[in-house]
Design a protein around this motif. Sequence first.
Motif, short mmCIF file in Angstrom:
data_model
loop_
_atom_site.label_atom_id
_atom_site.label_comp_id
_atom_site.label_asym_id
_atom_site.label_seq_id
_atom_site.Cartn_x
_atom_site.Cartn_y
_atom_site.Cartn_z
N LEU A 145 0.87 -1.31 0.07
CA LEU A 145 0.02 -0.02 -0.03
C LEU A 145 0.88 1.31 -0.02
O LEU A 145 0.44 2.18 -0.45
N ARG A 146 2.13 1.07 0.36
CA ARG A 146 2.90 2.20 0.46
C ARG A 146 3.03 2.75 -0.91
O ARG A 146 3.42 3.84 -1.43
N PHE A 166 1.00 2.35 -3.62
CA PHE A 166 -0.08 2.24 -4.51
C PHE A 166 -0.18 3.20 -5.41
O PHE A 166 -0.44 2.74 -6.54
N SER A 201 1.91 -10.66 -3.41
CA SER A 201 1.63 -9.90 -2.15
C SER A 201 1.33 -11.12 -1.10
O SER A 201 0.35 -11.80 -1.13
N ALA A 245 -3.24 -6.48 6.09
CA ALA A 245 -3.58 -5.85 4.79
C ALA A 245 -5.08 -6.03 4.77
O ALA A 245 -5.68 -7.19 4.31
N GLU A 287 -7.19 -3.21 3.66
CA GLU A 287 -7.53 -1.98 2.85
C GLU A 287 -7.24 -2.48 1.53
O GLU A 287 -7.66 -1.81 0.70
N ASP A 288 -6.24 -3.59 1.22
CA ASP A 288 -5.85 -3.57 -0.05
C ASP A 288 -6.69 -4.00 -1.24
O ASP A 288 -6.77 -3.65 -2.15
N CYS A 290 -8.20 -0.90 -2.48
CA CYS A 290 -7.80 -0.34 -3.39
C CYS A 290 -7.45 -0.84 -4.61
O CYS A 290 -7.43 -0.22 -5.55
N TYR A 291 -6.90 -2.07 -4.72
CA TYR A 291 -6.62 -2.99 -5.89
C TYR A 291 -7.62 -2.83 -7.03
O TYR A 291 -7.42 -2.79 -8.30
#
Lengths: 205, 280
Positions: B78-79, B81, B98, B114, B116-117, B120-121
């Motif tokens: 996420l860093r 992203f 991942s 992890a 929230e990923d 995001c993805y």
Amino acid sequence: MNPDELRRKCIALLVQADDGHPGSVMSLVEIVAGLDPSHRLIISEGHAAMVVYPLLLERGLITQQDYDDFRKPGALLTMFPHKGIPGIHVSCGSLGNGLGYACGMAYAQRDQQFVCIISEGELYEGSTWEALMFARHYNLTNLRVIVNKNDAITLGRPQDCLDIPWRMLDSFANVEVRQTVKGKGVPAWEGKYQSHYWTRPDAAA
Amino acid sequence: MQQRDAFIAEIHRAALRDSKIMFLSADLGAPALDRYREECPSQFVHCGISEQNMVNVAVGMALAGKKPYIYAMSPFFLRCFEQLKLAAFHGVPITVVSVGAGLSYVGSGPTHYATEDIACYRTLVNAELYTCSTANQAAAMARKSVDSDHMQIVRLERGELAELYENPKVTDGYTILERPNDQHPYLACGYLVHWLKKRGYNVIDVYRQKPISPLLAIELEQYDYVHSFEEQYGYGGFGAAIIEALSDYGKKTRVFRRTLRDRPIYENGSREELLASAWT
């Protein structure tokens, strides 16, 4: 193409679009005009990378029509060059990423020379230093890094905003800092950090 | 076998045949990666603990004709992203490997989860998102990724989980497990497939979260409601993906979601214990 001609063409492109980042574009003219065309160029400061459009036309990579249609709806040439444009190897625009792309290319193609231009403002991005360490560790001698030091970021001179420790760059081979002039060649732009954003060249200097 | 080792072993086999394959690590290891590094040293690149640069280097390599795999712990992807977003724009065949989906790194706290990923993805253009529930599913995913021409994101569980499939399929987007009863189905991915199966539920392993298969929407149409379980916060996560797909395909099936409560998880305890207090 000599720098004066490239400068004139960039001014014309900016005026035609009535938009852009004149300060950064004009500061890159001399660096870009002096590069070996056989070297693959990545301009990480994407807002200034339109400086290569006159060269792409000269080399026959784009058509006169493409060139004339710069920034028109549906046209090929955009303010921030993208990899769909012949001669543009990677899309840049977000600061601090171009050098990493250049590292990946130079690592994968050791027999090709690469030049990556970054702005001094990109030295604020941690990802730039990650990439510098990568280039150093993997001895990417086929990657030359040029830092465009035009003494300006959006809000003023770096030393008045947040000073850059230039000596940290001494640890990296193949990195050269080139002193340039923001907005060079146009009184309304020259030496003015405000010329990062669009102002007309005929505005009062 | 851990999913990461099953995945890397497949990439290792492919790399011996295909010199375009490059495996990049942000200082994360695995026994299978040790073997890979030993036998394919020129196709391994240690990128340092520099996730942002690792993604950018992978983009550069892919544009130069390579097929890069980028390997790091799930929370730390996420860093980078934004770099992943830019990589996706380039439409290059990068595979994100991942490790540590959901609460895999139990005991390490919210910096290492992890959670929230998926949300995001799912927003990345021209990218597919997978979460593996078993080691042999991870191996099948690895084989599939070798032939992909665009971005694949593969979330792997940490630790060993039981095998569930004789011949795992990774093309349909979901697998209906054997139904122990006539109840409404429970949808999940990764570790939670095991969690639900152990408790005797009818489970559908929705291993592909982007895109959700239209066939899954058709499969679910017969139910007035289904359940979804996830180790993600509710906004934009796994259950949200199911709801969107059902809505987009015009299905009236309701989804009762079990998501993480909107707060960080600092507690000690096993993964099951954490879930008991963290779920809504």
